[in-house]
Design an enzyme around this catalytic site. Structure first.
Site, PDB file in Angstrom:
ATOM      1  N   TRP A 103       0.839  -1.212   0.000  1.00  0.00           N
ATOM      2  CA  TRP A 103       0.000   0.000   0.000  1.00  0.00           C
ATOM      3  C   TRP A 103       0.861   1.244   0.000  1.00  0.00           C
ATOM      4  O   TRP A 103       0.529   2.239  -0.651  1.00  0.00           O
ATOM      5  CB  TRP A 103      -0.964   0.001   1.183  1.00  0.00           C
ATOM      6  CG  TRP A 103      -2.104  -0.964   1.000  1.00  0.00           C
ATOM      7  CD1 TRP A 103      -2.379  -2.051   1.768  1.00  0.00           C
ATOM      8  CD2 TRP A 103      -3.110  -0.930  -0.023  1.00  0.00           C
ATOM      9  NE1 TRP A 103      -3.495  -2.694   1.285  1.00  0.00           N
ATOM     10  CE2 TRP A 103      -3.967  -2.037   0.196  1.00  0.00           C
ATOM     11  CE3 TRP A 103      -3.372  -0.088  -1.100  1.00  0.00           C
ATOM     12  CZ2 TRP A 103      -5.061  -2.313  -0.628  1.00  0.00           C
ATOM     13  CZ3 TRP A 103      -4.463  -0.364  -1.919  1.00  0.00           C
ATOM     14  CH2 TRP A 103      -5.288  -1.458  -1.682  1.00  0.00           C
ATOM     15  N   ASP A 172      -1.024   6.525   6.972  1.00  0.00           N
ATOM     16  CA  ASP A 172      -2.117   5.698   6.462  1.00  0.00           C
ATOM     17  C   ASP A 172      -2.394   4.641   7.535  1.00  0.00           C
ATOM     18  O   ASP A 172      -1.631   3.700   7.694  1.00  0.00           O
ATOM     19  CB  ASP A 172      -1.711   5.040   5.139  1.00  0.00           C
ATOM     20  CG  ASP A 172      -2.779   4.077   4.613  1.00  0.00           C
ATOM     21  OD1 ASP A 172      -3.824   3.897   5.280  1.00  0.00           O
ATOM     22  OD2 ASP A 172      -2.557   3.501   3.523  1.00  0.00           O
ATOM     23  N   LYS A 196     -11.838  -1.525   7.055  1.00  0.00           N
ATOM     24  CA  LYS A 196     -10.982  -2.483   7.744  1.00  0.00           C
ATOM     25  C   LYS A 196     -11.362  -2.496   9.229  1.00  0.00           C
ATOM     26  O   LYS A 196     -12.014  -3.403   9.694  1.00  0.00           O
ATOM     27  CB  LYS A 196      -9.499  -2.120   7.576  1.00  0.00           C
ATOM     28  CG  LYS A 196      -9.076  -1.843   6.130  1.00  0.00           C
ATOM     29  CD  LYS A 196      -8.782  -3.079   5.338  1.00  0.00           C
ATOM     30  CE  LYS A 196      -8.632  -2.853   3.844  1.00  0.00           C
ATOM     31  NZ  LYS A 196      -7.557  -1.958   3.433  1.00  0.00           N
TER      32      LYS A 196
END
Ligand SMILES: *Cc1c(COP(=O)(O)O)cnc(C)c1O
Length: 361
Positions: A103, A172, A196
């Site tokens: 990511w 993040d 998530k």
């Protein structure tokens, strides 16, 4: 009662039953208004209360005062990969990225489309560890330092956060926000796709310091400016009212049930139980991540062959456990143990891990 499987999906992931049941009611009738939550105007009092409660619960859970803006936006974490440099990477500046997983690679790529951005953590790109603070090669005068607190694909997680050497630090936190009490005082911005560890997809939470926001670029599209959404309380345009409602319910229950201290206690117990079951069969299961950097949220391991991995997943499904297939880029097995996963579910998985190894080892 509705049949509910044990769900170890990485995202969208399992959600707490109580909040889902409340949302099912609100779908038809929000707070005795005779109008469902999907049907209310986002400018009306009934929805506005929900919206403000969701923001307030985030502030309460994370201890954020008015120096922080709490934004509820659409577009997901991937959109923030682009809007972060749009807002905060100015010509002549360089953005620093601690790339510790897949990511982070994507976040860096987006910044490089717009300006000068570099990876400051030269490390083996199998991503089996988190670099030490001193391994982050920060340089003076940078626009910001970006890092990923939990690598959802690779199963690694920061313990102490890196510092930016004077530059604002952006995190993040998509896959581990709210997993434990978290001191955000060293950070200038945090963002997290909700699907998530918060709630449903279609919502991204952006927490940003207002003093940094005041320095952001103004020469970009209005809709992509974080300052636009701050000035309008995240009601500049129509928000994802349904996702905000469900998130409100989840956050309220999290606060009621002991807040993040209690979440941490449960999350640590879950991770310890599963890792110890895997470690006890170390000849049969391979855990690629270096021990101090193991994630409490995403546990990854593999068996002796892809065929055996597939059999593990299939037999687990027969016992009611779903979402264990590793990410398509990494293979193997992954169990995501977000806040909504119960200790009971993890106990069942740990027992299956042990039994499968004994049967096949
Ligand atoms: C899932 C994930 C993303 C992407 O989220 P989207 O909301 O699908 O854009 C970004 N970063 C991390 C760490 C993730 O786990």
């Amino acid at each position: 009662m509705t049949h509910r499987a044990m769900n170890f999906n990485a995202g969208p992931a399992g959600l707490p039953l109580e909040a889902l049941e409340e949302t099912r009611e609100a779908l038809l009738d929000l707070d005795h208004t005779g109008i469902g939550v999907l049907e209310h105007s986002h400018r009306g009092a009934a929805y506005e209360r929900v919206h403000q409660e969701a923001q307030g619960h985030l502030r309460a859970l994370l201890g954020l005062d008015e120096a922080w803006s709490v934004l509820l936006l659409q577009g997901g974490a991937s959109q923030v990969f682009a809007t972060l440099p749009m807002n905060f990477l100015k010509p002549g500046q360089r953005a620093l990225y601690a790339v510790t997983g897949g990511w982070g690679e994507k976040a860096l790529e987006e910044a490089q489309r717009l300006g000068d951005a570099v990876d400051v953590t030269p490390m083996a790109k199998q991503y089996r560890r988190i670099p030490a603070a001193a391994e982050h090669r920060v340089e003076a005068g940078a626009a910001y330092l970006h890092f990923t607190s939990n690598n959802t694909l690779e199963g690694t997680q920061y313990d102490a956060f890196p510092t930016g050497g004077g530059a604002p630090v952006v995190c993040d936190m998509s896959s581990d926000i709210l997993w434990r009490p978290t001191d955000l005082s060293g950070l200038s911005m945090v963002y997290a796709g909700a699907q998530k560890n918060i709630g449903p997809s279609g919502l991204v939470v952006v927490l940003v310091r207002r003093d940094w926001l005041a320095e952001a670029r103004r020469d970009i599209a209005t809709i992509f400016r974080f300052a636009t959404h701050d000035a309008n309380g995240s009601l500049y345009n129509t928000p994802n009212t349904f996702a905000v409602y469900l998130t409100r319910c989840i956050l309220r229950n999290l606060l009621r049930d002991g807040g993040l201290a209690e979440a941490e206690r449960r999350n640590r117990a879950k991770a310890a139980r599963l890792y110890s079951a895997l470690d006890a069969e170390a000849g049969f299961y391979t855990l690629p991540v270096e021990r101090p950097h193991r994630s409490a949220m995403n546990v990854v391991w593999r068996l002796g062959s892809p065929e055996l991995d597939a059999r593990f997943v299939k037999e687990a499904e027969r016992e009611g456990m779903f979402g264990l297939k590793g990410h398509r880029s990494t293979g193997g097995i992954r169990a995501s143990l977000y806040n909504a996963v119960t200790l009971g579910d993890v106990e069942a998985l740990a027992q299956f891990v042990t039994a499968f190894a004994r049967r096949n080892g």
